[in-house]
Write a protein that holds these residues in place. Sequence first.
Motif, PDB file in Angstrom:
ATOM      1  N   ILE A  49      18.254 -23.141 -36.504  1.00 38.00           N
ATOM      2  CA  ILE A  49      19.158 -24.050 -35.771  1.00 38.00           C
ATOM      3  C   ILE A  49      18.559 -24.536 -34.732  1.00 38.00           C
ATOM      4  N   ARG A  50      17.786 -24.117 -33.633  1.00 39.63           N
ATOM      5  CA  ARG A  50      17.343 -24.649 -32.417  1.00 39.63           C
ATOM      6  C   ARG A  50      16.379 -25.604 -32.990  1.00 39.63           C
ATOM      7  N   GLY A  55      16.000 -32.394 -30.028  1.00 43.56           N
ATOM      8  CA  GLY A  55      16.115 -33.682 -29.835  1.00 43.56           C
ATOM      9  C   GLY A  55      17.591 -34.276 -29.760  1.00 43.56           C
ATOM     10  N   ARG A  56      18.566 -33.644 -30.319  1.00 43.08           N
ATOM     11  CA  ARG A  56      19.768 -34.052 -30.040  1.00 43.08           C
ATOM     12  C   ARG A  56      20.239 -34.125 -28.644  1.00 43.08           C
ATOM     13  N   PRO A  57      21.471 -34.840 -28.356  1.00 44.67           N
ATOM     14  CA  PRO A  57      22.194 -34.598 -26.991  1.00 44.67           C
ATOM     15  C   PRO A  57      22.417 -33.143 -26.741  1.00 44.67           C
ATOM     16  N   LYS A  58      22.417 -32.515 -25.675  1.00 45.71           N
ATOM     17  CA  LYS A  58      22.591 -31.200 -25.299  1.00 45.71           C
ATOM     18  C   LYS A  58      24.083 -31.106 -24.967  1.00 45.71           C
ATOM     19  N   SER A  89      31.031 -25.774 -33.673  1.00 46.34           N
ATOM     20  CA  SER A  89      31.681 -26.973 -33.799  1.00 46.34           C
ATOM     21  C   SER A  89      30.608 -28.038 -33.164  1.00 46.34           C
ATOM     22  N   LYS A  90      30.185 -28.016 -32.029  1.00 50.81           N
ATOM     23  CA  LYS A  90      29.357 -28.746 -31.457  1.00 50.81           C
ATOM     24  C   LYS A  90      27.818 -29.182 -32.051  1.00 50.81           C
ATOM     25  N   THR A  91      27.439 -27.895 -32.680  1.00 46.38           N
ATOM     26  CA  THR A  91      26.216 -28.074 -33.358  1.00 46.38           C
ATOM     27  C   THR A  91      26.451 -28.999 -34.733  1.00 46.38           C
ATOM     28  N   ALA A  97      23.172 -27.275 -29.210  1.00 44.00           N
ATOM     29  CA  ALA A  97      24.117 -26.703 -28.556  1.00 44.00           C
ATOM     30  C   ALA A  97      23.726 -24.906 -28.536  1.00 44.00           C
ATOM     31  N   PRO A  98      22.698 -24.809 -27.580  1.00 43.75           N
ATOM     32  CA  PRO A  98      22.237 -23.349 -27.662  1.00 43.75           C
ATOM     33  C   PRO A  98      23.176 -22.339 -26.977  1.00 43.75           C
ATOM     34  N   TYR A  99      23.348 -20.940 -27.438  1.00 38.62           N
ATOM     35  CA  TYR A  99      24.190 -20.171 -26.865  1.00 38.62           C
ATOM     36  C   TYR A  99      23.358 -19.027 -26.300  1.00 38.62           C
TER      37      TYR A  99
END
Length: 937
Positions: A49-50, A55-58, A89-91, A97-99
């Motif tokens: 997923i990462r 490159g997407r908005p964080k 949901s943000k992903t 959206a790293p966790y």
Amino acid sequence: MSTTPPGDKPDYKPTLNLLDTPFPMRGDLAKREPGMLQQWLERQTYQRIRKVAAGRPKFILHDGPPYANGEIHMGHAVNKVLKDMIVKSKTLAGFDAPYVPGWDCHGLPIEHKVEKEHGKLADKAAFRALCRSYAESQIELQKRDFVRLGILGDWDNPYKTMNFATEAAIIRTLGKIYQNGYLVAGKKPVHWCVDCGSSLADAEVEYEDRTSPAIDVAFRVVDEDRAKLAAAFGTSLGDEAAYAVIWTTTPWTLPANQAVSVHPELTYDLIATPAGLLILVRELAEAAIKRYGFESVEVVGQAKGQALELIRLQHPFLDRTVPLILGDHVTTDAGTGLVHTAPAHGQEDYVVGLRYQLPIDNPVGGDGRFLDGTWLVEGRSVMEANPLIVDVLSEKQALLCHAKLRHSYPHCWRHKTPIIFRATNQWFIAMDKPVADGKTLRDKALAAVDETEFFPGWGRARLEAMQKNRPDWCVSRQRFWGVPMAMFAHKQTGELHPRTPELLEQVAQRVEQQGIEAWWALDPVELLGSDAEHYSRLPDTLDVWFDSGSTHAAVLRTRPELQRSERHPADLYLEGSDQHRGWFMSSMLTGCATDGHAPYRQLLTHGFLVDGQGRKMSKSLGNGILPQEVFDTLGADVLRLWIASTDYSGEMSLSNEILKRVTETYRRLRNTLRFLLANLTDFDASQHSVPVAQMLEIDRYALALAERFQNQQILPDYERYVFHHAVSAISVWCSEDLGGFYLDILKDRLYTSAPTSLARRSAQTVLWHLAHSLTKLLAPITSFTSEEVWQSLGYRDSVFEHLHHAFPEVADAEPLLQRWERVRQVRGQVSKELEQLRMDGKIGASLQAEVTLHASGDTYAALAALGDDLRFVLITSSAQVLQAEGELRIEAHATREHKCERCWHYRKDVGQQAAHPHLCGRCFSNLYGQGETREHA
């Protein structure tokens, strides 16, 4: 009602498109989910997923660290699942959206656990090593269950406050706060737990009811100030003694009394009583006189509190005089309106004492016992001192009333025992000290509250009130297992070494390599040289709330995957409502003290758990439900669905009965998904998809409706974190819009049309879009189930490697939505008429009915446009619409036609084909001819 034509009935079931799917009706989640977890692990799903999201908005949700002690409970599950739903949901919404999960590892509870198991160790280095080992074991214990809940994150590389690099970063944060001018030394009253032997942070204090002695005490006005008192009240005192009367529930604090406070703007009465002239605030005087048992009294004078300033009083049992002083903290809520003031034993007392330069006299030691030399009570605990002080007040005739009072009192959150306020030499982060920019930390914190977005909105007022009223933050602790206050103080003056910032950095570099033991093992000469003989190492550790409150600097600003260019290092902090005075507060204060602003843009607060009767879950009541019990029996997805469907902004109710209802909701959602999958078994989107322009009208309507549902309803719910709205809407969508309407109508076409016909492929194309949309909409909530559906759709990656579904454009979406909304309203009215026929015994299934509709205007136009397809929408064997004036009129009756044994419709043309007398013309054409033609449904 007629019967079908005579003759043997052939079995037409094999000619129907009744497909199946390996996606089972029974979820069997408790057994199936662990296999999915193993798949995620083997495929390195989080890492994949990462890579996809790079490159997407964080979007950064910073994990508030749970304490590394004991198995997780349901509160932990709620907290972590809410975070996981937001991150997922943000992903899916297009963010990176790293966790990174974290743990709080230092502090007293771990010390107690190690002491209980190993006893008190003289070798503190060995003791700290045992604490570290214990914390590590608890992290592994908790991590196992967090992973079992389906939470995707960097579990192999979490942050821990006991990581060497994190400990070093915490020390650097302390250094920055010191350099910015907020760190001060002082003897101030702090919450003190006798059992802990340490000061407590505000967040470590709980309030429970207890019974205390409530006493009214008379402080006699000294003879030299009687004239001043008389002038203030505009009366003559005569020979009577005058007394300022205080009320307190802590008699043990009277040895430290240094003043009596009155409010400058309140009106005080001077009342002649059998006990002398008593000074009482007007609002409470009547109740006080009644409490004392006096029947005949007279008000002889009145004065504002400000007129009484600096009148001297005799301490009721010690050889000293104390002044009447002015304080805005005095209220008329209870008591006498005059407040016994001991700066060593109360925050408000301390503040008002500073204005009047009162002594901070603390006669109570860290063990809760009075120091040697304290008259009357030396060596006694504060609780043992209470009756002794009450007795001496009575002997001195200074006791006007003694009663028992049940009231809320501060307790230690660990020991559940009453705590005390006592002044000690501690280190504080000053709230009201102006620094280089002229602003105080309180100024910056309140500005930060204004900049923060709160979910739910009431969190703003709560945090703002706490910031307005909170005292200086005591950050020093007298413990062993914690990040040290790695500074050197002069042995004579107590002043910190002039090279403190430089020394802190040198210590941080060593801690980064060796952990906190590097500080305790350090020979001061290595850093101080010849200065070492004049300076001593501070023995204190930092408050654990400083540890976790510093993680925005220690984690967010150091880990590459969490860094971004925005002002705030985190988008969101999410915790329980108690964290307004805990982690939300400590993070905001460290952020404001280091960077001038909070480390977050948004705060989300969730409530606490109660049982089905609204009672707080507790071991003593035996009403708790463990998350392990739920995911081992019902599965994690059921638990996740309950969390998502509950309004977290208040108390969250949970019981076995509630879980049963949630299980039913899950079953309905799963059945919808299964229907979609079963009817896509022979569908390959790359080969069989029908362009939107060629679709049947109801299919285009369903596409437009689904797009609107996803993008205008559910995704905004996710954006606002109102998951319970999303769950409710999805449940209604599946049961009413899909199951109760579109899919209900579609079954005939799916099952009876020729397998490769345009009519069937049009429907399957829509089902393909619905399956993808619904699977992704549910993925943040029922993650295991969505992953299972995703694989059933033929994919080999994870659903979380994709974005929310992109629907094809429906050019005539708006008129379609409007027209079919009217058709659905009519269908609802027809259903009621058919139900009445069914209740009257005239029909069984709706296909046994024929309907004639009399309509006008737009309703007639919408219905007439459907032509013969209207019967498929109404699920009747025949339907026609006639133009008429006025309101819609419905005529429904049982059909007299024969039943087709394949589609179960009752039609005139059943039996017209000699070779297939049990088929209607439509079914014959679908099986042996050109196939039926449909335009609308």
